[in-house]
Design a protein around this motif. Structure first.
Motif, PDB file in Angstrom:
ATOM      1  N   ALA A   1     -48.163 -20.450 -97.493  1.00  0.00           N
ATOM      2  CA  ALA A   1     -47.623 -19.392 -96.624  1.00  0.00           C
ATOM      3  C   ALA A   1     -48.637 -18.256 -96.469  1.00  0.00           C
ATOM      4  O   ALA A   1     -48.833 -17.728 -95.365  1.00  0.00           O
ATOM      5  CB  ALA A   1     -46.303 -18.865 -97.200  1.00  0.00           C
ATOM      6  N   GLU A   2     -49.313 -17.908 -97.552  1.00  0.00           N
ATOM      7  CA  GLU A   2     -50.334 -16.855 -97.464  1.00  0.00           C
ATOM      8  C   GLU A   2     -51.478 -17.267 -96.544  1.00  0.00           C
ATOM      9  O   GLU A   2     -51.989 -16.457 -95.768  1.00  0.00           O
ATOM     10  CB  GLU A   2     -50.933 -16.564 -98.849  1.00  0.00           C
ATOM     11  N   GLY A   3     -51.872 -18.519 -96.654  1.00  0.00           N
ATOM     12  CA  GLY A   3     -52.977 -19.007 -95.824  1.00  0.00           C
ATOM     13  C   GLY A   3     -52.619 -18.993 -94.343  1.00  0.00           C
ATOM     14  O   GLY A   3     -53.434 -18.606 -93.495  1.00  0.00           O
ATOM     15  N   ILE A   4     -51.394 -19.400 -94.028  1.00  0.00           N
ATOM     16  CA  ILE A   4     -50.961 -19.396 -92.624  1.00  0.00           C
ATOM     17  C   ILE A   4     -50.939 -17.959 -92.105  1.00  0.00           C
ATOM     18  O   ILE A   4     -51.429 -17.660 -91.016  1.00  0.00           O
ATOM     19  CB  ILE A   4     -49.574 -20.071 -92.474  1.00  0.00           C
TER      20      ILE A   4
ATOM     21  N   ALA B   1     -45.084 -11.018 -93.345  1.00  0.00           N
ATOM     22  CA  ALA B   1     -45.836 -10.042 -94.140  1.00  0.00           C
ATOM     23  C   ALA B   1     -44.924  -9.401 -95.188  1.00  0.00           C
ATOM     24  O   ALA B   1     -45.303  -9.247 -96.358  1.00  0.00           O
ATOM     25  CB  ALA B   1     -46.441  -8.974 -93.229  1.00  0.00           C
ATOM     26  N   ALA B   2     -43.699  -9.042 -94.788  1.00  0.00           N
ATOM     27  CA  ALA B   2     -42.774  -8.371 -95.706  1.00  0.00           C
ATOM     28  C   ALA B   2     -42.310  -9.323 -96.814  1.00  0.00           C
ATOM     29  O   ALA B   2     -42.215  -8.940 -97.983  1.00  0.00           O
ATOM     30  CB  ALA B   2     -41.578  -7.819 -94.923  1.00  0.00           C
ATOM     31  N   HIS B   3     -42.043 -10.590 -96.457  1.00  0.00           N
ATOM     32  CA  HIS B   3     -41.685 -11.580 -97.492  1.00  0.00           C
ATOM     33  C   HIS B   3     -42.824 -11.729 -98.501  1.00  0.00           C
ATOM     34  O   HIS B   3     -42.598 -11.800 -99.703  1.00  0.00           O
ATOM     35  CB  HIS B   3     -41.387 -12.944 -96.858  1.00  0.00           C
ATOM     36  N   LEU B   4     -44.059 -11.797 -98.000  1.00  0.00           N
ATOM     37  CA  LEU B   4     -45.201 -11.966 -98.911  1.00  0.00           C
ATOM     38  C   LEU B   4     -45.380 -10.727 -99.786  1.00  0.00           C
ATOM     39  O   LEU B   4     -45.732 -10.832-100.963  1.00  0.00           O
ATOM     40  CB  LEU B   4     -46.471 -12.273 -98.109  1.00  0.00           C
ATOM     41  N   ALA B   5     -45.119  -9.547 -99.226  1.00  0.00           N
ATOM     42  CA  ALA B   5     -45.271  -8.310-100.007  1.00  0.00           C
ATOM     43  C   ALA B   5     -44.398  -8.343-101.263  1.00  0.00           C
ATOM     44  O   ALA B   5     -44.782  -7.821-102.313  1.00  0.00           O
ATOM     45  CB  ALA B   5     -44.904  -7.101 -99.147  1.00  0.00           C
ATOM     46  N   ASN B   6     -43.225  -8.987-101.157  1.00  0.00           N
ATOM     47  CA  ASN B   6     -42.313  -9.049-102.303  1.00  0.00           C
ATOM     48  C   ASN B   6     -42.608 -10.206-103.245  1.00  0.00           C
ATOM     49  O   ASN B   6     -41.938 -10.351-104.274  1.00  0.00           O
ATOM     50  CB  ASN B   6     -40.862  -9.160-101.807  1.00  0.00           C
TER      51      ASN B   6
ATOM     52  N   ILE C   1     -47.709  -4.996 -97.293  1.00  0.00           N
ATOM     53  CA  ILE C   1     -46.873  -3.885 -96.821  1.00  0.00           C
ATOM     54  C   ILE C   1     -47.562  -3.199 -95.633  1.00  0.00           C
ATOM     55  O   ILE C   1     -46.933  -2.900 -94.615  1.00  0.00           O
ATOM     56  CB  ILE C   1     -46.608  -2.866 -97.953  1.00  0.00           C
ATOM     57  N   ALA C   2     -48.866  -2.993 -95.756  1.00  0.00           N
ATOM     58  CA  ALA C   2     -49.591  -2.325 -94.662  1.00  0.00           C
ATOM     59  C   ALA C   2     -49.504  -3.145 -93.371  1.00  0.00           C
ATOM     60  O   ALA C   2     -49.289  -2.590 -92.288  1.00  0.00           O
ATOM     61  CB  ALA C   2     -51.050  -2.102 -95.065  1.00  0.00           C
ATOM     62  N   TRP C   3     -49.629  -4.465 -93.489  1.00  0.00           N
ATOM     63  CA  TRP C   3     -49.499  -5.316 -92.301  1.00  0.00           C
ATOM     64  C   TRP C   3     -48.100  -5.200 -91.704  1.00  0.00           C
ATOM     65  O   TRP C   3     -47.934  -5.068 -90.487  1.00  0.00           O
ATOM     66  CB  TRP C   3     -49.761  -6.788 -92.657  1.00  0.00           C
TER      67      TRP C   3
END
Ligand SMILES: *[C@@H]1O[C@H](CO)[C@@H](O)[C@H](O)[C@H]1NC(C)=O
Ligand SMILES: *[C@@H]1O[C@H](CO)[C@@H](O)[C@H](O)[C@H]1NC(C)=O
Ligand SMILES: *[C@@H]1O[C@H](CO)[C@@H](O)[C@H](O)[C@H]1NC(C)=O
Ligand SMILES: *[C@@H]1O[C@H](CO)[C@@H](O)[C@H](O)[C@H]1NC(C)=O
Ligand SMILES: *[C@@H]1O[C@H](CO)[C@@H](O)[C@H](O)[C@H]1NC(C)=O
Ligand SMILES: *[C@@H]1O[C@H](CO)[C@@H](O)[C@H](O)[C@H]1NC(C)=O
Ligand SMILES: *[C@@H]1O[C@H](CO)[C@@H](O)[C@H](O)[C@H]1NC(C)=O
Ligand SMILES: *[C@@H]1O[C@H](CO)[C@@H](O)[C@H](O)[C@H]1NC(C)=O
Ligand SMILES: *[C@@H]1O[C@H](CO)[C@@H](O)[C@H](O)[C@H]1NC(C)=O
Length: 389
Positions: free
Chosen positions: A162-165, A203-208, A218-220
């Protein structure tokens, strides 16, 4: 979760518990039906497309989170889809060529404002490009699906994908509309709502979930939301149209249910990562406007296309409900409970083939034959939401 047990009679609690367990049983029954469409060779669900499969995978993950009895089967589905789906990636709309060593190379049109004119479509599942098909929203659905699989398994392979995508899509940030946002697809320059809402949500899911990089994510998410909120996509009624004109004004195209939904989950996750009441306030105002625009007098949600919603819009309503549930957890309202209950109850009573338990496109019914894995998985989102309210 809504109920304060100190204030509610035991009889009502029993009734509510009975309702929830009925919804759980219905969801598990519907899961068995969903799997009649699952294709072990493609890792996708027959009768629907590439991006729909990401949503079916998300539904499987969410049911596994609610009911451990399907966990083993869910794990096996994740592993199969992870390993074989890249071979079924349609790479829609892109010119491809096969090199002498068998590698598939995707060619982007000359002049396209991306950093990369050429990108390898890998068959290695851990390579994000294996999941890209030229439509940014499609890849974002897959990233969210793998986050849902990560949430239920804790398997870092899925989170890393997911991060890579996300990283690949973030490279294309910046459209001709205020130099912000992303385009719908790599082969056209439509600036639309869904690709950008998914970007915020991802972006928000990854931030958590990626503590080491939460500041970056979070910035994204904040940058993308700030751009989106003032882009013109939100109309005077508070609902979200499909996209922007080439002049970067609201194009007044259909207010599809999924465009009212994805942003809700995105704002809830963003608020979790970086608390700001304005995110919840914005989500509530979009959700209330959407319910007023899309629910019938029985609180059942509809899209304007019904019953002819092929090929994509058959999936939309479930996405709205899935995200409304996230908002309900963060900011409960009787209205949201009412909508989720009404949809789940109506689907089972009015929109089901009582022989096969297939679920169709119009949640008020009648059942329209044939149903398919898209109409069915979308309806399952509502059944699953009703388990926990
Ligand atoms: C799996 O999908 C492939 C490609 O669409 C199709 O040719 C095949 O018949 C499907 N298999 C099953 C068992 O449905
Ligand atoms: C797919 O594979 C799983 C695990 O091997 C098996 O249980 C299931 O029956 C297969 N599904 C189909 C439709 O062949
Ligand atoms: C994590 O997922 C990958 C891909 O499906 C799989 O190969 C691996 O065995 C999983 N790891 C664990 C610990 O289950
Ligand atoms: C954090 O994000 C940056 C930029 O996207 C990336 O290069 C880096 O690998 C990420 N680090 C972690 C720990 O995920
Ligand atoms: C965009 O602006 C141009 C130039 O002002 C105008 O001719 C055109 O009609 C506008 N298009 C739309 C879709 O509003
Ligand atoms: C938007 O479209 C609707 C129906 O398609 C129409 O009634 C309305 O006048 C349009 N609004 C604008 C601002 O163009
Ligand atoms: C909360 O978000 C709003 C809208 O993005 C912003 O204007 C405000 O400055 C933020 N508040 C804080 C304390 O960060
Ligand atoms: C799925 O079923 C619905 C309802 O019958 C139908 O409108 C839609 O065309 C079907 N989708 C596909 C891709 O066949
Ligand atoms: C099943 O559906 C058929 C057709 O709509 C209906 O005639 C029949 O009464 C239903 N059976 C049950 C048990 O609900």
């Amino acid at each position: 979760m809504l109920l304060n047990t100190g204030l509610v009679s035991p009889a009502l609690l029993l009734l509510v518990a009975g309702g929830a367990s009925a919804q759980l049983a219905n969801s598990v029954t519907a899961f068995t039906t969903l799997q009649t469409w699952y294709n072990n060779s493609t890792g996708l669900w027959n009768t629907a497309g590439w991006w729909n499969a990401a949503n079916s995978l998300t539904v499987v993950a969410e049911l596994a989170a609610a009911d451990s009895s399907i966990l083993d089967e869910a794990l096996s589905i994740f592993e199969t889809t992870y390993s074989v789906a890249p071979s079924a990636n349609p790479s829609n709309g892109l010119e491809k060529k096969v090199e002498s060593n068998g590698d598939i190379v995707t060619i982007y049109p000359a002049g396209w404002p991306y950093n990369l004119l050429e990108k390898r479509a890998s068959s290695d599942s851990s390579d994000p490009s294996a999941w890209l098909d030229g439509a940014n929203d499609d890849a974002e659905w897959w990233a969210l699906a793998w986050i849902a699989a990560y949430d239920v398994t804790g398997n870092d392979t899925y989170l890393a994908l997911a991060e890579g995508i996300f990283s690949d899509i973030a490279n294309s940030w910046g459209t001709y509309c205020g130099d912000g946002g992303i385009y719908w697809e790599t082969t056209n320059n439509y600036v639309n709502a869904i690709a950008n809402e998914l970007f915020i949500s991802l972006a928000a899911h990854l931030a958590n979930r990626v503590p080491g990089n939460s500041t970056t994510y979070i910035a994204w998410a904040e940058k993308a939301w700030n751009w989106f909120a003032t882009s013109g996509m939100i109309n005077a009624e508070g609902t979200i149209n499909d996209g922007l004109t080439t002049n970067c004004t609201n194009n007044n195209q259909t207010t599809w249910s999924y465009n009212q939904g994805v942003i809700l989950g995105g704002l809830v996750e963003l608020n979790k990562a970086s608390a700001n009441q304005s995110y919840i306030d914005s989500a509530n105002s979009i959700a209330e406007a959407a319910i007023s625009a899309l629910a019938d007098s029985n609180y059942v949600i509809h899209d304007a296309c019904e019953p002819d919603c092929a090929p994509d819009a058959t999936q939309f309503k479930g996405i709205f409900i899935r995200n409304l549930l996230l908002l309900q957890d963060a900011s409960p309202k009787d209205l949201y409970t009412e909508v989720m209950q009404a949809c789940a109850t109506s689907i089972w009573a009015n929109d089901r083939d009582n022989g096969t338990n297939e679920l169709s496109v119009d949640w008020s019914g009648p059942f329209i034959s044939p149903a398919n894995s898209s109409t069915h998985s979308s309806a399952m989102d509502a059944l699953i939401a009703a388990i926990s309210i």
